[in-house]
Design an enzyme around this catalytic site. Structure first.
Site, PDB file in Angstrom:
ATOM      1  N   THR A   1       7.999  -9.747  12.707  1.00 18.04           N
ATOM      2  CA  THR A   1       7.155  -8.651  13.179  1.00 18.04           C
ATOM      3  C   THR A   1       7.960  -7.406  13.529  1.00 18.04           C
ATOM      4  OG1 THR A   1       7.282  -9.430  15.468  1.00 18.04           O
ATOM      5  CG2 THR A   1       5.458 -10.267  14.123  1.00 18.04           C
TER       6      THR A   1
ATOM      7  N   ASP B   1       0.839  -1.197   0.000  1.00 22.55           N
ATOM      8  CA  ASP B   1       0.000   0.000   0.000  1.00 22.55           C
ATOM      9  C   ASP B   1       0.875   1.248   0.000  1.00 22.55           C
ATOM     10  OD1 ASP B   1      -2.662   1.318   0.308  1.00 22.55           O
ATOM     11  OD2 ASP B   1      -1.742   2.020   2.167  1.00 22.55           O
TER      12      ASP B   1
ATOM     13  N   ARG C   1      13.193 -14.381  15.937  1.00 22.28           N
ATOM     14  CA  ARG C   1      14.191 -13.825  16.838  1.00 22.28           C
ATOM     15  C   ARG C   1      15.564 -14.237  16.326  1.00 22.28           C
ATOM     16  NH1 ARG C   1      15.881 -18.041  19.793  1.00 22.28           N
ATOM     17  NH2 ARG C   1      14.459 -19.677  20.406  1.00 22.28           N
TER      18      ARG C   1
ATOM     19  N   HIS D   1       1.394  -3.211   5.157  1.00 17.82           N
ATOM     20  CA  HIS D   1       0.182  -2.634   5.758  1.00 17.82           C
ATOM     21  C   HIS D   1      -0.673  -3.706   6.428  1.00 17.82           C
ATOM     22  CE1 HIS D   1      -1.188  -4.056   1.814  1.00 17.82           C
ATOM     23  NE2 HIS D   1      -2.376  -4.172   2.366  1.00 17.82           N
TER      24      HIS D   1
ATOM     25  N   ALA E   1      12.683 -20.837   7.520  1.00 20.18           N
ATOM     26  CA  ALA E   1      11.378 -21.243   7.009  1.00 20.18           C
ATOM     27  C   ALA E   1      10.308 -21.184   8.094  1.00 20.18           C
ATOM     28  CB  ALA E   1      11.461 -22.663   6.442  1.00 20.18           C
TER      29      ALA E   1
END
Length: 182
Positions: free
Chosen positions: A157, A84, A172, A104, A152
């Site tokens: 985030t 977006d 992580r 987005h 994989a």
């Protein structure tokens, strides 16, 4: 076998010609298998040596969206890039099959359907020479540094620095690469 390769090459050239006429910015030689660009091809840039395999979807959800795929990038089968604002992939990066990369998500409010609110966007960037494993999800606002590997099935985030190996949900850092390993 040579006839099959010839026909695949001709089909790729036909797709490239079609997408160029549709407004996609294609610089140099690229390889396009049967990809899908549902709308806004003019929002997409492919650099020299990019190769997109069958079933790759490049989706620009607004007229201001940008998808920029660097030189010598390989995107494996059935990966979706959903932009977006901006999704940028650095040179010589490899992306495994069935990945989802977005910049987005939907805003959420109590008592309102998620589709009614505006999209919440933040640029997503993958550095040069990254390796993104199969079935990885990369969410909005994430930056992944150069030479980073994402294992994989991971869900990224938060941003990752250069030269690390990361995996998990949420992803992580498992280790930092040394010059001897990279």
């Amino acid at each position: 076998m040579d006839l099959i390769r010839l026909l695949q090459g001709l089909a790729s050239r036909a797709r490239i010609a079609f997408y160029r006429v549709s407004g996609m910015q294609i610089h140099g030689h690229v390889s396009l298998r049967a990809i899908e660009v549902p709308q806004r091809a003019q929002c997409i840039t492919l650099e020299n040596g990019a190769a997109l395999d069958r079933g790759v979807v490049l989706l620009a959800t607004s007229d201001t969206a940008r998808i920029v795929i660097g030189s010598q990038v390989y995107i494996n089968r059935h990966t979706m890039i959903d932009a977006d604002a901006l999704v940028e992939i650095g040179n010589q990066t490899m992306i495994g099959p069935f990945c989802y990369i977005t910049d987005h998500d939907h805003s959420i409010r109590a008592g309102k359907p998620p589709g009614e609110g505006p999209l919440v966007s933040a640029p997503t960037r993958l550095g040069a020479r990254c390796w993104i494993g199969a079935h990885v999800t990369i969410l909005k606002g994430v930056s992944i540094g150069d030479d980073t590997t994402v294992g994989a099935g991971s869900v990224v985030t938060k941003s990752l620095p250069a030269g690390v190996v990361a995996a998990g949900n949420p992803a992580r850092i498992l280790k930092t690469l040394t010059d001897a390993e990279s």
